[in-house]
Design an enzyme around this catalytic site. Structure first.
Site, PDB file in Angstrom:
ATOM      1  N   GLU A  69       8.086  23.142  34.289  1.00  0.00           N
ATOM      2  CA  GLU A  69       7.655  21.721  34.509  1.00  0.00           C
ATOM      3  C   GLU A  69       7.601  21.388  32.958  1.00  0.00           C
ATOM      4  O   GLU A  69       6.685  21.630  32.012  1.00  0.00           O
ATOM      5  CB  GLU A  69       6.393  21.593  35.219  1.00  0.00           C
ATOM      6  N   SER A  98      10.861  13.524  40.142  1.00  0.00           N
ATOM      7  CA  SER A  98      10.926  14.331  41.507  1.00  0.00           C
ATOM      8  C   SER A  98      10.025  13.676  42.433  1.00  0.00           C
ATOM      9  O   SER A  98       8.686  14.130  42.598  1.00  0.00           O
ATOM     10  CB  SER A  98      10.998  15.724  41.433  1.00  0.00           C
ATOM     11  N   CYS A 123      11.057  25.060  46.613  1.00  0.00           N
ATOM     12  CA  CYS A 123      11.785  25.559  45.084  1.00  0.00           C
ATOM     13  C   CYS A 123      11.590  26.949  44.818  1.00  0.00           C
ATOM     14  O   CYS A 123      10.426  27.658  44.998  1.00  0.00           O
ATOM     15  CB  CYS A 123      11.148  24.611  43.967  1.00  0.00           C
ATOM     16  N   CYS A 178      21.827  22.159  32.035  1.00  0.00           N
ATOM     17  CA  CYS A 178      20.506  22.197  32.784  1.00  0.00           C
ATOM     18  C   CYS A 178      19.759  23.104  32.275  1.00  0.00           C
ATOM     19  O   CYS A 178      20.089  24.297  32.354  1.00  0.00           O
ATOM     20  CB  CYS A 178      20.883  22.290  34.371  1.00  0.00           C
ATOM     21  N   GLU A 236      16.712  30.922  33.183  1.00  0.00           N
ATOM     22  CA  GLU A 236      18.176  30.417  33.373  1.00  0.00           C
ATOM     23  C   GLU A 236      18.514  29.236  33.025  1.00  0.00           C
ATOM     24  O   GLU A 236      17.876  28.212  33.048  1.00  0.00           O
ATOM     25  CB  GLU A 236      18.547  30.735  35.024  1.00  0.00           C
ATOM     26  N   CYS A 252      20.035  23.074  42.041  1.00  0.00           N
ATOM     27  CA  CYS A 252      18.776  22.623  41.853  1.00  0.00           C
ATOM     28  C   CYS A 252      17.711  23.384  42.696  1.00  0.00           C
ATOM     29  O   CYS A 252      17.966  23.553  43.867  1.00  0.00           O
ATOM     30  CB  CYS A 252      18.534  21.105  42.555  1.00  0.00           C
TER      31      CYS A 252
HETATM   32  N1  SAH Z   1       9.857  20.519  37.333  1.00  0.00           N
HETATM   33  C1  SAH Z   1      10.735  19.686  37.089  1.00  0.00           C
HETATM   34  C2  SAH Z   1      11.981  20.099  36.854  1.00  0.00           C
HETATM   35  C3  SAH Z   1      12.627  21.064  37.762  1.00  0.00           C
HETATM   36  S1  SAH Z   1      13.294  20.849  39.283  1.00  0.00           S
HETATM   37  C4  SAH Z   1      10.490  18.675  38.344  1.00  0.00           C
HETATM   38  O1  SAH Z   1       9.984  18.927  39.389  1.00  0.00           O
HETATM   39  O2  SAH Z   1      11.423  17.495  38.171  1.00  0.00           O
HETATM   40  C5  SAH Z   1      14.734  20.042  39.081  1.00  0.00           C
HETATM   41  C6  SAH Z   1      14.996  19.340  40.546  1.00  0.00           C
HETATM   42  O3  SAH Z   1      15.349  19.898  41.720  1.00  0.00           O
HETATM   43  C7  SAH Z   1      13.756  18.446  41.025  1.00  0.00           C
HETATM   44  O4  SAH Z   1      14.044  17.053  41.646  1.00  0.00           O
HETATM   45  C8  SAH Z   1      13.283  19.289  42.232  1.00  0.00           C
HETATM   46  O5  SAH Z   1      12.226  18.625  42.936  1.00  0.00           O
HETATM   47  C9  SAH Z   1      14.371  19.496  42.647  1.00  0.00           C
HETATM   48  N2  SAH Z   1      14.544  20.873  43.601  1.00  0.00           N
HETATM   49  C10 SAH Z   1      13.613  21.912  43.704  1.00  0.00           C
HETATM   50  N3  SAH Z   1      14.055  22.760  44.482  1.00  0.00           N
HETATM   51  C11 SAH Z   1      15.227  22.572  45.104  1.00  0.00           C
HETATM   52  C12 SAH Z   1      16.043  22.706  46.358  1.00  0.00           C
HETATM   53  N4  SAH Z   1      15.637  23.932  47.126  1.00  0.00           N
HETATM   54  N5  SAH Z   1      17.045  22.154  46.558  1.00  0.00           N
HETATM   55  C13 SAH Z   1      17.161  20.835  45.988  1.00  0.00           C
HETATM   56  N6  SAH Z   1      16.435  20.192  45.087  1.00  0.00           N
HETATM   57  C14 SAH Z   1      15.473  21.073  44.622  1.00  0.00           C
END
Ligand code: SAH
Length: 346
Positions: free
Chosen positions: A166, A220, A121, A107, A94, A339
């Site tokens: 990632e 993150s 996540c 994104c 996606e 996110c």
């Molecule tokens: N793997 C990478 C990029 C993908 S996630 C990373 O970890 O940065 C993108 C962002 O969304 C990250 O900061 C992640 O921690 C955050 N994220 C993941 N699940 C989420 C959720 N349920 N609510 C809000 N942010 C979330």
């Protein structure tokens, strides 16, 4: 039937030039075809109108163009657009278009599924199937650029690697895709408008610094206390905060560019003064700014957005220490495009 023909976009420009030379043609033909493949995003050899029919047929016999296909597109009430993108082997990832008054951000995903197991996540619940190829990342950007022009009358302005996967665990392909996105032979976008977000793989952060990449880095973090971070992001056990800190210091020493920390505050998990103090301390190691992200619930209620009071405490402590902090409202929640919600549900 599975094809044995090679994906022509796996070839570099130089390799394409050599291919034409070996065919007894001019190397220059390689440049022409390369331009069709990348800058003009041709979906078929027949689109290449300044290439002779004979050459197009020869290419057809030797190669395929593995283009992505936007399978379904959903539009949120707030303007956010989510694409479910079908890859040549049928797998789906996606990507999301996020419009604001002044910009359009794409994104994009870097892997099918994810090998990390962040507890909050949705993507983490999908097994990592494979890395995306550079062209599959590039095509997501092109698709969103086209949608931005169509729906908002302006081209894409920013890209964040915050979709599925990632990015630093698919480093080579992400770098190749960004090279194409920023090159004049591709989309010609400035790397300053691109942000790669990582859960924090120390070795790869150092490699990025050594490679002198010009895009931005987001980490993150979600907790600056090892025990807490490991409980919500188990891979922190292998890459603890001390290693992450060292890698970030290395990054800053080499690039002189600030880091962004992504941070969600959850009820009873990281909302105490102790958590805040640890985070403020961590923020002082390397020049940074903070993005507090709203939690997007993914199901079972184990994680809940902290109270606004807890958020205010975070903001006040950070600001008192002169750390720039933004609070990011979620976009596209109604279509599971926010996110951490990307899980191929549509
Ligand atoms: N793997 C990478 C990029 C993908 S996630 C990373 O970890 O940065 C993108 C962002 O969304 C990250 O900061 C992640 O921690 C955050 N994220 C993941 N699940 C989420 C959720 N349920 N609510 C809000 N942010 C979330």
């Amino acid at each position: 039937m599975a094809t044995t023909k090679k994906d022509i976009r796996a070839l570099t420009k130089e390799q394409l030039r050599e291919f034409f030379e070996k065919q007894g043609d001019k190397a220059f033909r390689g440049n022409q075809v390369y331009e069709w493949l990348w800058q003009k995003s041709a979906h078929s050899f027949d689109d290449m109108t300044n290439v002779s029919l004979e050459t197009r047929q020869m290419l057809e016999e030797n190669f395929v163009i593995n283009h992505i296909k936007v399978d379904t597109m959903q539009r949120s009430n707030d303007g956010t657009v989510k694409n479910a993108v079908r890859l040549h082997d049928g797998l789906i990832v996606e990507s999301v278009l996020i419009p604001t008054a002044t910009r359009t951000t794409a994104c994009v995903s870097s892997q099918v599924g994810c090998s990390l197991d962040c507890k909050f996540c949705a993507t983490a619940r999908l097994k990592r199937m494979r890395n995306l190829n550079p062209d599959e990342i590039y095509d997501q950007v092109v698709a969103i650029d086209n949608e931005s022009k169509l729906y908002f009358n302006r081209p894409l302005s920013n890209i964040v690697f915050m979709g599925m996967g990632e990015p630093l665990m698919n480093y080579n392909n992400v770098i190749k895709a960004i090279d194409k996105i920023t090159s004049e032979e591709g989309l010609g976008m400035s790397p300053k408008r691109i942000t790669v977000s990582t859960s924090g793989v120390p070795k790869m952060i150092k490699k990025m610094a050594d490679d002198e990449v010009k895009f931005n880095l987001a980490v993150s973090l979600h907790s600056a206390i090892d025990e807490v971070r490991t409980s919500i992001m188990p891979f922190n056990e292998t890459f603890p905060l001390e290693d992450l800190r060292e890698a970030l210091e290395y990054w800053y020493a080499k690039t002189k560019r600030k880091i962004s920390y992504e941070y969600v505050v959850w009820n009873g998990i990281n909302d105490s003064q102790k958590d805040i103090d640890a985070f403020v301390k961590f923020c002082k190691y390397v020049p940074c700014k903070v993005n507090i992200i709203e939690y997007n619930p993914i199901d079972d209620g184990e994680f809940q957005q902290a109270s606004s009071e807890a958020l205010e405490n975070y903001i006040a402590s950070l600001e008192k220490n002169r750390i720039v902090v933004n609070v990011r409202r979620s976009r596209g929640k109604d279509i599971d495009a926010a996110c951490g919600q990307l899980a191929n549900k549509s």
